[in-house]
Design a protein around this motif. Structure first.
Motif, PDB file in Angstrom:
ATOM      1  N   THR A 134       7.080  15.498  -2.804  1.00 43.41           N
ATOM      2  CA  THR A 134       6.982  16.362  -3.978  1.00 43.41           C
ATOM      3  C   THR A 134       6.689  17.784  -3.520  1.00 43.41           C
ATOM      4  O   THR A 134       5.803  17.996  -2.686  1.00 43.41           O
ATOM      5  CB  THR A 134       5.852  15.877  -4.917  1.00 43.41           C
ATOM      6  N   ILE A 135       7.438  18.736  -4.075  1.00 40.74           N
ATOM      7  CA  ILE A 135       7.246  20.150  -3.745  1.00 40.74           C
ATOM      8  C   ILE A 135       6.928  20.891  -5.040  1.00 40.74           C
ATOM      9  O   ILE A 135       7.715  20.876  -5.993  1.00 40.74           O
ATOM     10  CB  ILE A 135       8.516  20.743  -3.091  1.00 40.74           C
ATOM     11  N   ASP A 136       5.778  21.535  -5.055  1.00 44.50           N
ATOM     12  CA  ASP A 136       5.368  22.323  -6.215  1.00 44.50           C
ATOM     13  C   ASP A 136       6.266  23.560  -6.299  1.00 44.50           C
ATOM     14  O   ASP A 136       6.495  24.230  -5.288  1.00 44.50           O
ATOM     15  CB  ASP A 136       3.903  22.740  -6.035  1.00 44.50           C
ATOM     16  N   PRO A 137       6.786  23.881  -7.477  1.00 43.86           N
ATOM     17  CA  PRO A 137       7.639  25.071  -7.622  1.00 43.86           C
ATOM     18  C   PRO A 137       6.965  26.365  -7.166  1.00 43.86           C
ATOM     19  O   PRO A 137       7.641  27.323  -6.801  1.00 43.86           O
ATOM     20  CB  PRO A 137       7.938  25.126  -9.125  1.00 43.86           C
TER      21      PRO A 137
ATOM     22  N   ILE B 262       8.814  25.683   3.401  1.00 42.52           N
ATOM     23  CA  ILE B 262       8.823  24.371   2.738  1.00 42.52           C
ATOM     24  C   ILE B 262       9.106  23.270   3.755  1.00 42.52           C
ATOM     25  O   ILE B 262       8.454  22.218   3.735  1.00 42.52           O
ATOM     26  CB  ILE B 262       9.824  24.350   1.565  1.00 42.52           C
ATOM     27  N   ALA B 263      10.043  23.501   4.661  1.00 44.91           N
ATOM     28  CA  ALA B 263      10.344  22.501   5.689  1.00 44.91           C
ATOM     29  C   ALA B 263       9.093  22.217   6.526  1.00 44.91           C
ATOM     30  O   ALA B 263       8.766  21.052   6.805  1.00 44.91           O
ATOM     31  CB  ALA B 263      11.488  22.976   6.579  1.00 44.91           C
ATOM     32  N   ASP B 264       8.377  23.266   6.911  1.00 41.93           N
ATOM     33  CA  ASP B 264       7.147  23.098   7.690  1.00 41.93           C
ATOM     34  C   ASP B 264       6.091  22.338   6.896  1.00 41.93           C
ATOM     35  O   ASP B 264       5.396  21.461   7.437  1.00 41.93           O
ATOM     36  CB  ASP B 264       6.580  24.459   8.115  1.00 41.93           C
ATOM     37  N   LEU B 265       5.959  22.655   5.610  1.00 35.56           N
ATOM     38  CA  LEU B 265       4.977  21.982   4.766  1.00 35.56           C
ATOM     39  C   LEU B 265       5.331  20.513   4.562  1.00 35.56           C
ATOM     40  O   LEU B 265       4.453  19.652   4.538  1.00 35.56           O
ATOM     41  CB  LEU B 265       4.836  22.692   3.417  1.00 35.56           C
ATOM     42  N   VAL B 266       6.627  20.215   4.409  1.00 33.83           N
ATOM     43  CA  VAL B 266       7.054  18.823   4.255  1.00 33.83           C
ATOM     44  C   VAL B 266       6.698  18.027   5.510  1.00 33.83           C
ATOM     45  O   VAL B 266       6.146  16.924   5.437  1.00 33.83           O
ATOM     46  CB  VAL B 266       8.565  18.726   3.935  1.00 33.83           C
TER      47      VAL B 266
ATOM     48  N   ALA C 144       0.820  -1.211   0.000  1.00 35.61           N
ATOM     49  CA  ALA C 144       0.000   0.000   0.000  1.00 35.61           C
ATOM     50  C   ALA C 144       0.854   1.261   0.000  1.00 35.61           C
ATOM     51  O   ALA C 144       1.965   1.277   0.521  1.00 35.61           O
ATOM     52  CB  ALA C 144      -0.913  -0.001   1.223  1.00 35.61           C
ATOM     53  N   GLU C 145       0.324   2.302  -0.606  1.00 42.16           N
ATOM     54  CA  GLU C 145       0.939   3.621  -0.575  1.00 42.16           C
ATOM     55  C   GLU C 145      -0.161   4.631  -0.306  1.00 42.16           C
ATOM     56  O   GLU C 145      -1.239   4.549  -0.892  1.00 42.16           O
ATOM     57  CB  GLU C 145       1.620   3.954  -1.905  1.00 42.16           C
ATOM     58  N   VAL C 146       0.096   5.561   0.612  1.00 37.50           N
ATOM     59  CA  VAL C 146      -0.860   6.626   0.891  1.00 37.50           C
ATOM     60  C   VAL C 146      -0.151   7.959   0.746  1.00 37.50           C
ATOM     61  O   VAL C 146       1.067   8.047   0.909  1.00 37.50           O
ATOM     62  CB  VAL C 146      -1.495   6.498   2.296  1.00 37.50           C
ATOM     63  N   GLU C 147      -0.935   8.982   0.435  1.00 39.75           N
ATOM     64  CA  GLU C 147      -0.356  10.305   0.226  1.00 39.75           C
ATOM     65  C   GLU C 147      -0.920  11.279   1.248  1.00 39.75           C
ATOM     66  O   GLU C 147      -2.102  11.249   1.564  1.00 39.75           O
ATOM     67  CB  GLU C 147      -0.677  10.795  -1.193  1.00 39.75           C
ATOM     68  N   GLY C 148      -0.053  12.117   1.741  1.00 40.74           N
ATOM     69  CA  GLY C 148      -0.451  13.209   2.612  1.00 40.74           C
ATOM     70  C   GLY C 148      -0.083  14.509   1.929  1.00 40.74           C
ATOM     71  O   GLY C 148       0.876  14.552   1.149  1.00 40.74           O
ATOM     72  N   THR C 149      -0.858  15.550   2.188  1.00 41.99           N
ATOM     73  CA  THR C 149      -0.582  16.834   1.553  1.00 41.99           C
ATOM     74  C   THR C 149      -0.595  17.956   2.582  1.00 41.99           C
ATOM     75  O   THR C 149      -1.119  17.800   3.681  1.00 41.99           O
ATOM     76  CB  THR C 149      -1.625  17.163   0.463  1.00 41.99           C
ATOM     77  N   ALA C 150      -0.017  19.070   2.190  1.00 43.78           N
ATOM     78  CA  ALA C 150      -0.008  20.271   3.029  1.00 43.78           C
ATOM     79  C   ALA C 150       0.055  21.485   2.120  1.00 43.78           C
ATOM     80  O   ALA C 150       0.464  21.386   0.954  1.00 43.78           O
ATOM     81  CB  ALA C 150       1.186  20.254   3.985  1.00 43.78           C
ATOM     82  N   GLY C 151      -0.332  22.630   2.675  1.00 41.87           N
ATOM     83  CA  GLY C 151      -0.264  23.873   1.903  1.00 41.87           C
ATOM     84  C   GLY C 151      -1.183  23.862   0.697  1.00 41.87           C
ATOM     85  O   GLY C 151      -0.822  24.385  -0.350  1.00 41.87           O
TER      86      GLY C 151
ATOM     87  N   GLY D 204      -1.902  21.428  -1.171  1.00 41.37           N
ATOM     88  CA  GLY D 204      -1.355  20.584  -2.225  1.00 41.37           C
ATOM     89  C   GLY D 204       0.004  21.031  -2.734  1.00 41.37           C
ATOM     90  O   GLY D 204       0.552  20.411  -3.650  1.00 41.37           O
ATOM     91  N   LEU D 205       0.582  22.084  -2.141  1.00 37.30           N
ATOM     92  CA  LEU D 205       1.907  22.536  -2.581  1.00 37.30           C
ATOM     93  C   LEU D 205       2.981  21.486  -2.275  1.00 37.30           C
ATOM     94  O   LEU D 205       3.976  21.391  -2.991  1.00 37.30           O
ATOM     95  CB  LEU D 205       2.278  23.859  -1.908  1.00 37.30           C
ATOM     96  N   VAL D 206       2.760  20.724  -1.206  1.00 37.18           N
ATOM     97  CA  VAL D 206       3.708  19.680  -0.833  1.00 37.18           C
ATOM     98  C   VAL D 206       2.921  18.399  -0.607  1.00 37.18           C
ATOM     99  O   VAL D 206       1.862  18.407   0.016  1.00 37.18           O
ATOM    100  CB  VAL D 206       4.485  20.051   0.455  1.00 37.18           C
TER     101      VAL D 206
END
Length: 119
Positions: A59-62, A77-81, A34-41, A43-45
């Motif tokens: 993944t980090i959106d430019p 970005i560190a906080d969003l990651v 299984a793989e799950v995705e988490g997002t923040a911002g 969807g920026l990260v």
């Protein structure tokens, strides 16, 4: 599992334990794939975590990068990651409970007595 003489039927107990072991192994195999995705911002990260809770992609959106303020951007970005990883870990925890919960309840509670890391 008690026969008419009031004795424990060891064969039935053994068969039940083997069936439970097969179900447990099947659930663990499903989690491993299984793989799950988490997002923040918004969807920026995004962070992808496997069923074992290991981060396998970030993944980090430019658009998250502000070239005029590199120091602030780096911290943001560190906080969003971190937030995206925590979101993915929460989702994988739910997946683990969904897959393993019914099996672990029969073994003394939520993972109690299983001795398996992460469960």
């Amino acid at each position: 599992m008690v026969n008419p003489g009031g004795e424990l039927n060891m064969q039935a107990l053994l068969q039940q334990a083997q069936a439970m072991q097969q179900q447990l192994m099947s659930a663990q195999a499903e989690l491993a794939e299984a793989e799950v995705e988490g997002t923040a911002g918004g969807g920026l990260v995004s962070a992808t975590v496997n069923g074992k809770g290991e981060v396998i992609d970030v993944t980090i959106d430019p658009k998250a990068v502000d070239p005029d303020d590199p120091q602030e951007t780096a911290q943001t970005i560190a906080d969003l990651v971190l937030a995206a990883i925590r979101d993915a870990e929460r989702a994988v925890g739910e997946l683990q409970r969904e897959k393993m919960g019914p099996l672990t309840e029969g073994l003394g509670g939520a993972g109690g007595g299983l001795g398996l890391p992460g469960f």
